[in-house]
Design a protein around this motif. Structure first.
Motif, PDB file in Angstrom:
ATOM      1  N   ASP A   1       2.074  -0.892   1.685  1.00 49.01           N
ATOM      2  CA  ASP A   1       2.911  -1.461   0.183  1.00 49.01           C
ATOM      3  C   ASP A   1       2.822  -0.413  -0.894  1.00 49.01           C
ATOM      4  O   ASP A   1       3.981  -0.357  -1.618  1.00 49.01           O
TER       5      ASP A   1
ATOM      6  N   ASN B   1      -2.124  -3.359   5.338  1.00 52.87           N
ATOM      7  CA  ASN B   1      -0.739  -3.779   5.052  1.00 52.87           C
ATOM      8  C   ASN B   1      -0.602  -3.584   3.320  1.00 52.87           C
ATOM      9  O   ASN B   1       0.320  -3.092   2.965  1.00 52.87           O
ATOM     10  N   SER B   2      -1.798  -3.695   2.734  1.00 54.34           N
ATOM     11  CA  SER B   2      -1.831  -3.568   1.320  1.00 54.34           C
ATOM     12  C   SER B   2      -1.429  -2.116   0.825  1.00 54.34           C
ATOM     13  O   SER B   2      -0.698  -1.716  -0.026  1.00 54.34           O
TER      14      SER B   2
ATOM     15  N   GLU C   1       8.946   2.120   6.486  1.00 54.90           N
ATOM     16  CA  GLU C   1       9.846   0.787   6.666  1.00 54.90           C
ATOM     17  C   GLU C   1      10.398   0.560   7.824  1.00 54.90           C
ATOM     18  O   GLU C   1      11.610  -0.192   7.984  1.00 54.90           O
TER      19      GLU C   1
END
Length: 836
Positions: free
Chosen positions: A764, A760-761, A743
């Motif tokens: 996450d 990106n998935s 992050e």
């Protein structure tokens, strides 16, 4: 010559009188503020500090065999301390210097007698206040270590009144038939008579000098700035701006182009694909072109420097030394043309015409730089060595080239340790007679040794190792042989390797079982010893001129871009390490602890200098003997002492500038038996105990961990198979938690460059997974998945990402939830779904 040292020295002497009756504030200031400059000031071999000091020894801190820059730095600190109004000296030529091995006017505590220091202060006080010093001067006759050096001190503080009888001046006085010297203390009556005779010659105009300072400077220049006993060759010399440069050159790999260089009278280099080098107007442009045409060969930084210097900086009249490999000089010549690009040559099209004036083969004891071309102009000592190697030592009349001999010098730690009692660059006056007055073995060798001969220094029982390389400085005077230490071996060579070597089995030291002081080695035996040395000690004696340039700058911003840690955490970590000296980075696997440790070191150094970093890994069998020192078995069934990686690292750091930080990195620090490995170092690594020596377990030696050494350990908080870290070690380290950096702003920037929705998935999904792990009472945040699993991706190819999930992350989750199959399947499904 401006003699800027005179007003400073004379005011310094006046200011020093304030400590005449209370020397403690002076001693405290010296040890606290001149660190790195006063390692020679000790009261015993173990390094303990002096309890008292005389004023001449204080002056000698400046007037040692050190560089002019170091002298100026010391003077600047003294100026600030004593509020001296005179400017810091800019010239020291002709100011007599103390031998680095004897840089004090008082001996160790065991050698001093009551009143020794007071007598020196009395002479000093009388001289500064312009009183009669005759009786106080003569009272020093017979005092330990006092001989000609007392006249050095008088000259430093009152050059208007007293003459220094250093080696340069003694030679000049003898040539003028003013006096002869027998190596003994000069009584004041004779000293005064010498000065009166010299005064008469100066006043009559027979000598083109007006005072003792000018006479001393003239003697220094006449003697080429050197003296056999009192000064090292070229050390401290500040030559005028050179009208020519000196270069070390390699004519092709293994000197493959040397014969054509000789036949055609030229020097040539490769990199033909770049074309005519004259077309480039900046080194950066040249570096880009080198990298473009030779992307995988060597260093673009060093290669571009070589071709740039060859074409743009070298000039007609420069001197070139040709080398073969790292230990052989094969020629010397003078550059006679500007740069030429010869398209008609098949290869090595970049040339300069050279008149090769000296051809042959000269072996070197030092390791030469590996680069094709190195500008060595600023290394005056090295240039002088090369010239002496080819020409021979004209002053002594001995050819260092053809007549060089090789010696094996044995030192017994009981009386003198070559590794502990002999500073790099200083001279040892090895006596021809032992402490009982008997001739040393082999006595005739002491008279056969000549200036320039190479000396292998061996330390006998219990060390039993080759520990240094030296060079004979001058012929023996019948009492001592002077040898200068040229290289300390960070990795000594054990005697067992000598004893069992077929080339050395009939050498003098082996045949005599090293029962003697000085043995001769043949050329082949010497080469074999050097081979064994270089297997363990590959670093050259001289610095490669481009060492600084190859150290790429590294900033705090670089760290944050590389490590994915927020700025506040980084500043806290850096401050913690600087304050505590010892830090352990702890965190889950994959948070980049090892990667971060090295870059933390870079950030504090401000450059990527791997030479100041040592990295090891602990394991269950790692021991104190591996870490510090201990006895190891040899092939003949005996044992030899071997120093460990941390001991050698600390010695290297201690020999460096005290302001330069060094970093010792220990991976898997909690996998070793820490109390066993560290031993007495548990105390020494504490910040408050740095630079404070204690006696080691295996040697009668005092050892301290330098204050510029920082220790960075790493441990995985997810490693449940390991016991808690030893409490005694825990309180000496600060512990810094490293969390995943998914992050951070920098990680987001890194991921965004791929512009890939599946990556990106996955990121996450891992962030959510970590929240689950942190909330699990049986796990916690120390078991979170680190960001390094997704670092250094060349592409966001789905196959690659699936491989990371299946073969890196899921096996860890299987271990985390080995007793909770449902939880494992649930989290597995989430990760796989992110890439569907």
């Amino acid at each position: 010559m401006n003699y800027t040292w005179i007003p400073f020295y004379m005011e310094f002497a006046q200011k020093l009188l304030q400590f005449r009756l209370d020397r403690k504030p002076l001693i405290d200031w010296i040890y606290n503020n001149l660190k790195g400059h006063v390692k020679h000031l000790k009261d015993a071999h173990d390094g303990r500090r002096l309890p008292d000091i005389d004023p001449f020894t204080v002056f000698a801190i400046i007037n040692r065999q050190i560089t002019y820059d170091r002298k100026k730095e010391i003077c600047k600190r003294i100026k600030d301390f004593l509020k001296i109004s005179s400017d810091v000296p800019q010239d020291f030529s002709g100011v007599p210097e103390m031998n680095n091995l004897l840089s004090a006017f008082l001996g160790y505590g065991k050698d001093r007698k009551d009143g020794d220091i007071e007598r020196l202060w009395k002479v000093f006080e009388d001289a500064v206040l312009d009183k009669d010093i005759k009786d106080d001067y003569d009272a020093l006759n017979g005092q330990f270590v006092i001989k000609y050096n007392i006249t050095f001190g008088l000259f430093w503080i009152r050059p208007d009144k007293y003459l220094a009888l250093d080696g340069n001046n003694r030679e000049k006085l003898a040539s003028l038939n003013i006096a002869s010297f027998n190596g003994m203390f000069v009584p004041y009556a004779k000293y005064e008579d010498i000065m009166k005779k010299l005064d008469a010659k100066m006043q009559s105009g027979e000598i083109d000098c007006r005072n003792y300072a000018e006479f001393s400077h003239a003697a220094y220049i006449q003697n080429d700035g050197t003296s056999m006993r009192d000064m090292p060759y070229a050390i401290g010399k500040q030559p005028q701006e050179p009208t020519k440069s000196y270069w070390l050159y390699s004519p092709g790999e293994k000197a493959s182009k040397w014969s054509s260089c000789i036949d055609e009278g030229l020097m040539c280099i490769g990199w033909d694909a770049i074309g005519d080098l004259a077309q480039f107007h900046s080194r950066e442009d040249m570096r880009t072109e080198v990298k473009k045409h030779y992307p995988t060969e060597g260093s673009a930084v060093n290669d571009s420097l070589a071709v740039w210097q060859f074409s743009h900086e070298m000039k007609v009249g420069d001197i070139v030394f040709a080398k073969k490999g790292m230990y052989k000089i094969i020629g010397r010549g003078v550059v006679t043309s500007d740069y030429i690009f010869d398209e008609n040559r098949n290869e090595f099209k970049h040339i300069r015409k050279v008149k090769w004036t000296n051809l042959g083969e000269w072996d070197t004891v030092w390791q030469n730089p590996m680069k094709t071309l190195t500008n060595i102009t600023s290394y005056t000592d090295f240039v002088e060595k090369l010239n002496q190697l080819i020409d021979g030592d004209k002053k002594s009349g001995n050819s260092i080239n053809t007549d060089k001999q090789y010696w094996w010098l044995t030192g017994s730690p009981k009386y003198w340790s070559p590794s502990m009692d002999w500073d790099l660059g200083s001279d040892i006056d090895y006596t021809l007679y032992n402490e009982k007055g008997n001739k040393r073995r082999v006595f005739k060798h002491f008279y056969e040794a000549k200036p320039g001969d190479i000396v292998i220094a061996y330390e006998s029982t219990p060390v039993l190792q080759i520990v240094a390389i030296g060079q004979v400085v001058s012929e023996t005077d019948g009492e001592v042989l002077y040898v200068r230490k040229q290289e300390e071996l960070l990795s000594p060579v054990p005697y067992s390797e000598i004893l069992n070597n077929p080339v050395l089995k009939e050498s003098e030291p082996v045949m005599n079982r090293c029962q003697g002081s000085l043995f001769q080695l043949t050329h082949d035996e010497f080469q074999e010893v050097m081979r064994l040395i270089r297997e363990r000690n590959p670093e050259p004696i001289i610095d490669d001129q481009e060492q600084r340039e190859k150290h790429v700058p590294y900033s705090d911003e670089d760290f944050l871009n590389d490590v994915y840690m927020d700025a506040h955490q980084f500043q806290s970590l850096k401050s913690l390490l600087n304050r505590k000296k010892n830090v352990i980075l702890q965190g889950a696997p994959g948070v980049g602890k090892t990667f971060a440790a090295k870059r933390l070191a870079y950030a504090i150094m401000g450059e990527m200098d791997d030479e100041r970093i040592e990295q090891i890994q602990f394991h269950q069998n790692y021991s104190y003997e591996d870490f510090m020192m201990g006895y190891k078995p040899n092939e003949d069934g005996g044992f030899y002492m071997r120093t460990g990686v941390f001991y050698n690292f600390c010695k290297r750091a201690a020999a460096s500038d005290a302001d330069k930080p060094f970093f010792f990195i220990i991976d898997e620090i909690n996998r070793g038996n820490l109390s066993k490995i560290f031993g007495e170092l548990l105390q020494l690594i504490e910040n408050d105990y740095r630079d404070k020596p204690i006696k080691l377990s295996y040697r009668d030696e005092k050892f301290a961990v330098p204050s510029n050494v920082h220790i960075i350990g790493m441990m995985n908080t997810a490693d449940r198979s390991l016991a808690m870290i030893d409490y005694a070690l825990r309180r000496r380290f600060s512990f810094f938690d490293m969390a995943p950096g998914f992050e951070t702003k920098e990680f987001h920037t890194y991921v965004s460059q791929f512009a890939d929705t599946k990556l990106n998935s996955l990121v996450d999904a891992v962030i959510e997974l970590n929240k689950t792990i942190a909330a699990d009472e049986s796990l916690g945040k120390g078991f979170c998945i680190g960001h390094s699993y997704l670092c250094n991706l060349k592409s966001a190819d789905t196959t690659v990402l699936k491989s990371i999930v299946e073969y890196d992350i899921l096996p860890m989750l299987r271990e985390y939830w080995f007793d909770n199959e449902d939880k494992f399947k649930e989290e597995t499904q989430k990760l796989r779904a992110s890439l569907a």
